[in-house]
Write a protein that holds these residues in place. Structure first.
Motif, PDB file in Angstrom:
ATOM      1  N   VAL A   1       2.901  -4.207   5.068  1.00 48.63           N
ATOM      2  CA  VAL A   1       4.005  -5.010   4.548  1.00 48.63           C
ATOM      3  C   VAL A   1       5.084  -4.093   3.991  1.00 48.63           C
ATOM      4  CG1 VAL A   1       4.693  -6.784   2.901  1.00 48.63           C
ATOM      5  CG2 VAL A   1       2.421  -6.887   3.976  1.00 48.63           C
TER       6      VAL A   1
ATOM      7  N   TRP B   1       9.017  -4.005   2.148  1.00 49.67           N
ATOM      8  CA  TRP B   1      10.056  -4.771   1.447  1.00 49.67           C
ATOM      9  C   TRP B   1      10.873  -3.734   0.685  1.00 49.67           C
ATOM     10  CZ3 TRP B   1       9.646 -10.272   1.745  1.00 49.67           C
ATOM     11  CH2 TRP B   1      10.703 -10.963   1.146  1.00 49.67           C
TER      12      TRP B   1
ATOM     13  N   VAL C   1       4.806 -11.472  -2.408  1.00 49.30           N
ATOM     14  CA  VAL C   1       5.973 -11.473  -1.525  1.00 49.30           C
ATOM     15  C   VAL C   1       6.848 -12.695  -1.794  1.00 49.30           C
ATOM     16  CG1 VAL C   1       6.726 -11.605   0.872  1.00 49.30           C
ATOM     17  CG2 VAL C   1       4.846 -10.092   0.246  1.00 49.30           C
TER      18      VAL C   1
ATOM     19  N   TRP D   1       9.137 -12.004  -4.625  1.00 49.18           N
ATOM     20  CA  TRP D   1      10.245 -11.131  -4.235  1.00 49.18           C
ATOM     21  C   TRP D   1      11.285 -11.904  -3.429  1.00 49.18           C
ATOM     22  CZ3 TRP D   1       6.873  -6.572  -2.024  1.00 49.18           C
ATOM     23  CH2 TRP D   1       6.194  -5.955  -3.085  1.00 49.18           C
TER      24      TRP D   1
END
Length: 267
Positions: free
Chosen positions: A162, A164, A210, A213
């Motif tokens: 993942v 980000w 997530v 976020w």
């Protein structure tokens, strides 16, 4: 998983009877509320690690050195690696990285933490010219990963992670070794120095992290046409794959923190 709201006393690491594995104590630097140790923290505790989680954004003090700890884990955050003026604890965090590296105390940085390790050791961090990376990205392991003490056990199974992030380590510290790259050739996993690693991806997050976020990035994602619901659903659907792939990273870091480098290589 347990979290101490206040810093734990800076006492000496635990000792254990001869022949028994000593419980390593890891200092964790958390930069903001929505970037917790999460899964990696849980996996480390399950591997027998004691976590000393500091929240300097709340006023927790960072120790001057790591004499009372066996390893350092630096987590992610939305600030930049050079934003010391706005987030003054970044300066002592980078100093802790340098202190740990000199003392051969293991270090692992995650996303911003990876960038801070790279910056502290002489690298350069900048915005990704391709824009923000969001969601699952393929992990492109290099040949150097195979016998690395930390990721040697991870590389065969971890094919996605993942992401980000807006920033990247665009110039590595002297002597750094790239262990994995993104499909675009960006440094994704790096051994910045002997015993000091960084991962640009987020092995610690699940869909709930997530999702938090995504709230903060909702406006700019809408402008870019990013389907946040689809990204979160994809991360959630990959949960079993990601857990199986990245849990060994926590186990290997626990081994390294306990001084079992050979066990980490062979696991």
């Amino acid at each position: 998983m347990s979290r101490a709201a206040d810093p734990a006393p800076d006492t000496a690491p635990d000792t254990a009877p001869a022949g028994a594995r000593r419980r390593p104590r890891v200092l964790v630097v958390q930069h903001q509320e929505d970037c917790p140790p999460a899964l990696v923290g849980r996996w480390l505790e399950e591997a027998g690690v004691e976590l000393d989680v500091r929240h300097p954004y709340r006023g927790d003090a960072l120790p001057a050195d790591l004499a009372a700890h066996d390893a350092l884990l630096v987590l992610g955050g939305s600030m930049g690696a050079d934003d010391d003026a706005d987030h003054p604890w970044l300066t002592p965090t980078k100093q802790l990285v340098r202190t740990a590296t000199r003392a051969e105390t293991p270090v692992l940085g995650v996303c911003l933490g990876h960038q801070l390790v790279g910056r502290a050791l002489g690298g350069r961090v900048d915005r990704n010219p391709r824009g923000q990376q969001v969601g699952l990205v393929e992990t492109g392991w290099t040949a150097a990963a195979a016998d690395d003490a930390l990721v040697g056990a991870v590389a065969p199974g971890a094919q996605r992670g993942v992401h980000w992030n807006d920033d990247l380590v665009v110039e590595l510290p002297p002597g750094a070794v790239v262990l994995a790259e993104t499909p675009a050739g960006e440094a994704q996993v790096v051994r910045h120095a002997p015993g000091a690693w960084g991962v640009q991806l987020h092995p610690e997050v699940d869909a709930a992290v997530v999702r938090a976020w995504a709230v903060g990035d909702a406006e700019r994602h809408a402008a870019r046409g990013v389907d946040q619901a689809a990204v979160i659903a994809e991360v959630d659907a990959a949960r079993a794959e990601l857990d199986a792939a990245w849990r060994p990273l926590a186990q290997a870091f626990a081994d390294v923190a306990a001084g079992e480098l050979e066990a980490a290589r062979q696991r």
